[in-house]
Design an enzyme around this catalytic site. Structure first.
Site, PDB file in Angstrom:
ATOM      1  N   HIS A  37      53.113 -11.430   7.996  1.00 26.66           N
ATOM      2  CA  HIS A  37      53.287 -11.797   9.400  1.00 26.66           C
ATOM      3  C   HIS A  37      54.701 -11.525   9.869  1.00 26.66           C
ATOM      4  O   HIS A  37      55.655 -11.619   9.090  1.00 26.66           O
ATOM      5  CB  HIS A  37      52.990 -13.293   9.600  1.00 26.66           C
ATOM      6  CG  HIS A  37      51.561 -13.585   9.900  1.00 26.66           C
ATOM      7  ND1 HIS A  37      51.138 -14.138  11.085  1.00 26.66           N
ATOM      8  CD2 HIS A  37      50.437 -13.396   9.169  1.00 26.66           C
ATOM      9  CE1 HIS A  37      49.821 -14.279  11.066  1.00 26.66           C
ATOM     10  NE2 HIS A  37      49.371 -13.829   9.912  1.00 26.66           N
ATOM     11  N   GLY A 104      45.003  -5.811  12.432  1.00 25.78           N
ATOM     12  CA  GLY A 104      46.144  -6.552  12.911  1.00 25.78           C
ATOM     13  C   GLY A 104      45.886  -7.444  14.105  1.00 25.78           C
ATOM     14  O   GLY A 104      44.790  -7.531  14.648  1.00 25.78           O
ATOM     15  N   GLU A 105      46.964  -8.125  14.506  1.00 31.59           N
ATOM     16  CA  GLU A 105      46.945  -9.022  15.657  1.00 31.59           C
ATOM     17  C   GLU A 105      48.128  -8.700  16.559  1.00 31.59           C
ATOM     18  O   GLU A 105      49.217  -8.368  16.092  1.00 31.59           O
ATOM     19  CB  GLU A 105      47.051 -10.496  15.225  1.00 31.59           C
ATOM     20  CG  GLU A 105      46.022 -10.938  14.202  1.00 31.59           C
ATOM     21  CD  GLU A 105      46.524 -10.788  12.778  1.00 31.59           C
ATOM     22  OE1 GLU A 105      47.746 -10.575  12.577  1.00 31.59           O
ATOM     23  OE2 GLU A 105      45.703 -10.882  11.869  1.00 31.59           O
ATOM     24  N   ASN A 108      51.675 -10.162  15.818  1.00 31.07           N
ATOM     25  CA  ASN A 108      52.640  -9.545  14.913  1.00 31.07           C
ATOM     26  C   ASN A 108      53.014  -8.120  15.294  1.00 31.07           C
ATOM     27  O   ASN A 108      54.105  -7.656  14.980  1.00 31.07           O
ATOM     28  CB  ASN A 108      52.066  -9.527  13.492  1.00 31.07           C
ATOM     29  CG  ASN A 108      51.788 -10.908  12.972  1.00 31.07           C
ATOM     30  OD1 ASN A 108      52.661 -11.754  12.933  1.00 31.07           O
ATOM     31  ND2 ASN A 108      50.539 -11.148  12.568  1.00 31.07           N
ATOM     32  N   THR A 189      37.221 -13.750   5.268  1.00 27.93           N
ATOM     33  CA  THR A 189      37.588 -15.164   5.166  1.00 27.93           C
ATOM     34  C   THR A 189      36.394 -16.072   5.415  1.00 27.93           C
ATOM     35  O   THR A 189      36.566 -17.278   5.557  1.00 27.93           O
ATOM     36  CB  THR A 189      38.702 -15.513   6.176  1.00 27.93           C
ATOM     37  OG1 THR A 189      38.252 -15.207   7.496  1.00 27.93           O
ATOM     38  CG2 THR A 189      39.981 -14.761   5.860  1.00 27.93           C
ATOM     39  N   ARG A 266      36.449 -26.463   9.253  1.00 24.99           N
ATOM     40  CA  ARG A 266      36.897 -25.182   8.697  1.00 24.99           C
ATOM     41  C   ARG A 266      37.769 -25.323   7.454  1.00 24.99           C
ATOM     42  O   ARG A 266      38.038 -24.321   6.794  1.00 24.99           O
ATOM     43  CB  ARG A 266      37.705 -24.423   9.763  1.00 24.99           C
ATOM     44  CG  ARG A 266      36.960 -24.115  11.057  1.00 24.99           C
ATOM     45  CD  ARG A 266      35.856 -23.108  10.837  1.00 24.99           C
ATOM     46  NE  ARG A 266      35.236 -22.691  12.096  1.00 24.99           N
ATOM     47  CZ  ARG A 266      35.567 -21.604  12.770  1.00 24.99           C
ATOM     48  NH1 ARG A 266      36.522 -20.811  12.315  1.00 24.99           N
ATOM     49  NH2 ARG A 266      34.967 -21.297  13.903  1.00 24.99           N
TER      50      ARG A 266
END
Length: 316
Positions: A37, A104-105, A108, A189, A266
């Site tokens: 990150h 990605g996001e 970042n 995940t 979660r």
């Protein structure tokens, strides 16, 4: 199934990550994930050390395999530079390093002010980035002129004996299909068997599959819920928000809609080892070969004691 531990770069200092690595190995974990990150998800997490510094440091404190979960080699850092970082990491870890990649996001990757591409474009960029990196890992000088990247007279001189493996993260059908087609393994995940089946049916075959989840140790479930909600309420954000929100401030704003109960659904919460055992077994039933767990919050020493004393024996 191999059980690993996730080193959360968003939440812990470099020294704490190295301490966790030593303790995780002593507790019986068999491998590491480490997050990559530029920013944490939220101010309450408060950290973000550079992953390639940490991967190098890990090689000096542990002999366990390491996978980045995950690196985006497309926008923030050119794939030719990522390829060099990965090659050096593979040498330091004597072949036990895996590059986990994803699209990605914005959190970042948008830091230079570039437009954040649409999902399909990000998948195309990822595929070309992997192509560039594999050319460089093959040795010799590389010239590449593609749709998204140009490489001219580039050669990586420090190379491992075997080219590094690339595991591709994916959640939707297109990304899982890409992972099956070009990945050396698959990362997720979610304890959902459908992506695993799709990955294997569409070309992944018997390649390794990895997944991870979060736990939060505390003296009771109520305190664990409080800590998890404070630091990782982003776990419960729906849809594509995790991919498109550009800063921790925006995640803080979106997180006001997340209740403690939503986080509790979660995260494996509290001091009961059976909660962690049951979650690991859920991923095993979904078909994953490796599962990685991280501990949210300050009580990681107690979590390692719990894992060594009660969780690992229950899984044997």
């Amino acid at each position: 199934m191999r059980i690993g531990y996730t080193l959360s770069s968003e939440e812990f200092t470099p020294a704490e990550l190295l301490e966790q690595a030593r303790m995780a190995e002593q507790a019986g974990f068999e491998a590491f994930w480490i997050s990559d990150h530029y920013h944490p998800w939220a101010e309450a997490q408060g950290q973000s050390p550079f992953v390639w510094s940490m991967v190098g440091a890990l090689s000096q404190v542990s002999a366990l395999p390491v996978t980045t979960a995950v690196t985006c080699p497309t926008v923030r850092i050119h794939p030719a530079v990522v390829a060099q970082a990965v090659a050096t990491s593979a040498v330091l870890h004597e072949g036990r390093f895996v590059l986990g990649v994803g699209t990605g996001e914005a959190l970042n990757e948008h830091i230079f002010g570039d437009p954040w591409p649409a999902a399909q474009v990000r998948l195309e960029m990822l595929e070309e980035a992997i192509e560039v990196m594999r050319k460089l890992w093959a040795g010799g000088f590389v010239n590449h002129r593609g749709k998204y990247y140009t490489v001219e007279n580039a050669r990586i001189y420090t190379l491992p004996e075997q080219p590094p493996k690339v595991y591709v993260s994916g959640f939707g059908p297109r990304s899982v299909k890409l992972a099956a087609r070009i990945g050396d393994g698959y990362i997720s995940t979610r304890p959902d068997p459908e992506p695993v089946r799709r990955f294997r049916d569409q070309g992944g075959g018997q390649k390794p599959t990895q997944a991870g989840f979060k736990a939060c140790y505390a003296a009771d479930v109520e305190e664990a819920t409080r800590i998890a909600h404070e630091r990782w309420r982003t776990e419960a954000l729906p849809g594509e928000l995790n991919q498109v929100l550009p800063s921790p401030r925006h995640f803080e704003q979106a997180g006001t809609l997340v209740t403690p109960q939503m986080v509790a659904e979660r995260v494996a919460l509290g001091p009961d080892p059976q909660v962690v055992v049951d979650t690991i077994e859920e991923y095993a039933k979904a078909g994953y070969d490796e599962v990685y767990v991280t501990n949210i919050g300050p009580h990681y020493r107690q979590f390692f004691e719990l894992y060594s004393r009660e969780v690992q024996p229950a899984l044997s």
